[in-house]
Design a protein around this motif. Structure first.
Motif, mmCIF file in Angstrom:
data_model
loop_
_atom_site.group_PDB
_atom_site.id
_atom_site.type_symbol
_atom_site.label_atom_id
_atom_site.label_comp_id
_atom_site.label_asym_id
_atom_site.label_seq_id
_atom_site.Cartn_x
_atom_site.Cartn_y
_atom_site.Cartn_z
ATOM 1 N N LEU A 118 3.403 -3.173 20.014
ATOM 2 C CA LEU A 118 2.023 -3.567 20.263
ATOM 3 C C LEU A 118 1.418 -2.621 21.301
ATOM 4 C CD1 LEU A 118 2.732 -7.372 20.563
ATOM 5 C CD2 LEU A 118 1.408 -6.294 18.736
ATOM 6 N N PRO A 119 0.112 -2.445 21.275
ATOM 7 C CA PRO A 119 -0.508 -1.631 22.316
ATOM 8 C C PRO A 119 -0.209 -2.224 23.700
ATOM 9 C CG PRO A 119 -2.057 -2.045 20.529
ATOM 10 C CD PRO A 119 -0.855 -2.910 20.273
ATOM 11 N N ALA A 120 0.095 -1.373 24.653
ATOM 12 C CA ALA A 120 0.475 -1.829 25.997
ATOM 13 C C ALA A 120 -0.620 -2.649 26.658
ATOM 14 C CB ALA A 120 0.837 -0.631 26.870
ATOM 15 N N ASP A 121 -1.862 -2.404 26.307
ATOM 16 C CA ASP A 121 -2.966 -3.116 26.944
ATOM 17 C C ASP A 121 -3.449 -4.332 26.154
ATOM 18 O OD1 ASP A 121 -4.005 -1.663 24.846
ATOM 19 O OD2 ASP A 121 -5.758 -0.951 25.944
ATOM 20 N N MET A 122 -2.717 -4.722 25.091
ATOM 21 C CA MET A 122 -3.133 -5.867 24.288
ATOM 22 C C MET A 122 -2.710 -7.161 24.987
ATOM 23 S SD MET A 122 -2.327 -6.850 20.285
ATOM 24 C CE MET A 122 -3.344 -5.549 19.583
ATOM 25 N N PRO A 123 -3.677 -7.988 25.380
ATOM 26 C CA PRO A 123 -3.322 -9.224 26.070
ATOM 27 C C PRO A 123 -2.676 -10.246 25.137
ATOM 28 C CG PRO A 123 -5.722 -8.930 25.996
ATOM 29 C CD PRO A 123 -5.102 -7.778 25.289
ATOM 30 N N ARG A 124 -1.903 -11.136 25.734
ATOM 31 C CA ARG A 124 -1.184 -12.173 24.984
ATOM 32 C C ARG A 124 -2.134 -12.981 24.106
ATOM 33 N NH1 ARG A 124 0.300 -17.567 25.224
ATOM 34 N NH2 ARG A 124 2.480 -17.977 24.635
ATOM 35 N N ASP A 125 -3.285 -13.361 24.629
ATOM 36 C CA ASP A 125 -4.240 -14.149 23.851
ATOM 37 C C ASP A 125 -4.669 -13.428 22.585
ATOM 38 O OD1 ASP A 125 -4.117 -16.138 25.768
ATOM 39 O OD2 ASP A 125 -6.022 -15.615 26.704
ATOM 40 N N THR A 126 -4.821 -12.125 22.658
ATOM 41 C CA THR A 126 -5.188 -11.341 21.480
ATOM 42 C C THR A 126 -4.050 -11.335 20.469
ATOM 43 O OG1 THR A 126 -6.666 -9.958 22.792
ATOM 44 C CG2 THR A 126 -5.925 -9.057 20.676
ATOM 45 N N VAL A 127 -2.827 -11.145 20.954
ATOM 46 C CA VAL A 127 -1.660 -11.156 20.057
ATOM 47 C C VAL A 127 -1.581 -12.497 19.323
ATOM 48 C CG1 VAL A 127 0.857 -11.061 19.934
ATOM 49 C CG2 VAL A 127 -0.368 -9.516 21.470
ATOM 50 N N LEU A 128 -1.701 -13.582 20.068
ATOM 51 C CA LEU A 128 -1.614 -14.908 19.441
ATOM 52 C C LEU A 128 -2.759 -15.149 18.463
ATOM 53 C CD1 LEU A 128 -0.390 -17.095 22.424
ATOM 54 C CD2 LEU A 128 0.949 -15.856 20.711
ATOM 55 N N ALA A 129 -3.947 -14.668 18.778
ATOM 56 C CA ALA A 129 -5.081 -14.807 17.864
ATOM 57 C C ALA A 129 -4.842 -14.016 16.578
ATOM 58 C CB ALA A 129 -6.373 -14.353 18.544
ATOM 59 N N LEU A 130 -4.259 -12.822 16.695
ATOM 60 C CA LEU A 130 -3.934 -12.037 15.503
ATOM 61 C C LEU A 130 -2.874 -12.740 14.665
ATOM 62 C CD1 LEU A 130 -3.921 -8.438 17.015
ATOM 63 C CD2 LEU A 130 -5.623 -9.429 15.462
ATOM 64 N N PHE A 131 -1.864 -13.294 15.329
ATOM 65 C CA PHE A 131 -0.847 -14.062 14.604
ATOM 66 C C PHE A 131 -1.503 -15.215 13.851
ATOM 67 C CE2 PHE A 131 3.011 -13.070 17.589
ATOM 68 C CZ PHE A 131 3.069 -11.783 17.088
ATOM 69 N N GLN A 132 -2.368 -15.942 14.548
ATOM 70 C CA GLN A 132 -3.020 -17.114 13.948
ATOM 71 C C GLN A 132 -3.791 -16.740 12.686
ATOM 72 O OE1 GLN A 132 -2.617 -20.374 15.038
ATOM 73 N NE2 GLN A 132 -3.640 -20.827 13.108
ATOM 74 N N LYS A 133 -4.401 -15.557 12.681
ATOM 75 C CA LYS A 133 -5.157 -15.112 11.508
ATOM 76 C C LYS A 133 -4.276 -14.950 10.278
ATOM 77 C CE LYS A 133 -8.910 -12.596 13.734
ATOM 78 N NZ LYS A 133 -9.554 -11.290 13.892
ATOM 79 N N THR A 134 -2.967 -14.762 10.472
ATOM 80 C CA THR A 134 -2.069 -14.540 9.329
ATOM 81 C C THR A 134 -1.374 -15.808 8.841
ATOM 82 O OG1 THR A 134 -0.078 -14.024 10.616
ATOM 83 C CG2 THR A 134 -1.625 -12.201 10.185
#
Length: 102
Positions: A10-26
Motif C-alpha cells: 500500500l502507499p506509505a501515506d495511505m491512512p487506515r481509514d482509506t484502506v478500510l473504505a477501499l476494502f468495504q467497496k469490494t
C-alpha cells in the motif's frame, strides 16, 4: 479446498481509514461469490501491506476470480500489483459455526 493468500503493498501515506473504505467497496463482489467459502481482509500498518485470505472450493476458482483484469483493478485501487500463494486446505476448524470443514 484451497487457501489463497493475496497480498500487496500500500502507499506509505495511505491512512487506515482509506484502506478500510477501499476494502468495504469490494465486499459486495465477494458476497455469494461462486466457490468462495470465506474471505478475510488483511491490513498491516507497520509494513503498509494489505490483502486477503480466501478459502475456495478449488484452485481453478481462485485463479478465475483473480485473473489479470482483477489484478489490474487491484493495482489501480491499492497502488501495487498483488502476489498470490496457494495451499491445499484439508481441514478447517470453525469454532463459531461449531463444525469441521473437510
Amino acid at each position: 479446498m484451497i487457501t489463497e493468500i493475496v497480498s500487496f503493498d500500500l502507499p506509505a501515506d495511505m491512512p487506515r481509514d482509506t484502506v478500510l473504505a477501499l476494502f468495504q467497496k469490494t465486499v459486495a463482489r465477494w458476497q455469494n461469490y461462486p466457490d468462495l467459502i470465506r474471505k478475510q481482509y488483511l491490513y498491516d500498518p507497520d509494513t503498509n501491506r494489505g490483502g486477503g485470505i480466501y478459502l475456495w472450493t478449488n484452485r481453478a476458482a481462485a485463479k478465475a476470480a483473480h485473473n489479470s483484469a482483477w489484478c489490474d483493478m487491484a493495482e489501480t485501487l491499492y497502488g501495487s500489483r498483488p502476489t498470490f500463494t496457494y495451499f491445499e486446505t484439508p481441514l478447517v476448524v470453525d469454532n463459531r459455526a461449531g463444525e469441521i470443514l473437510r
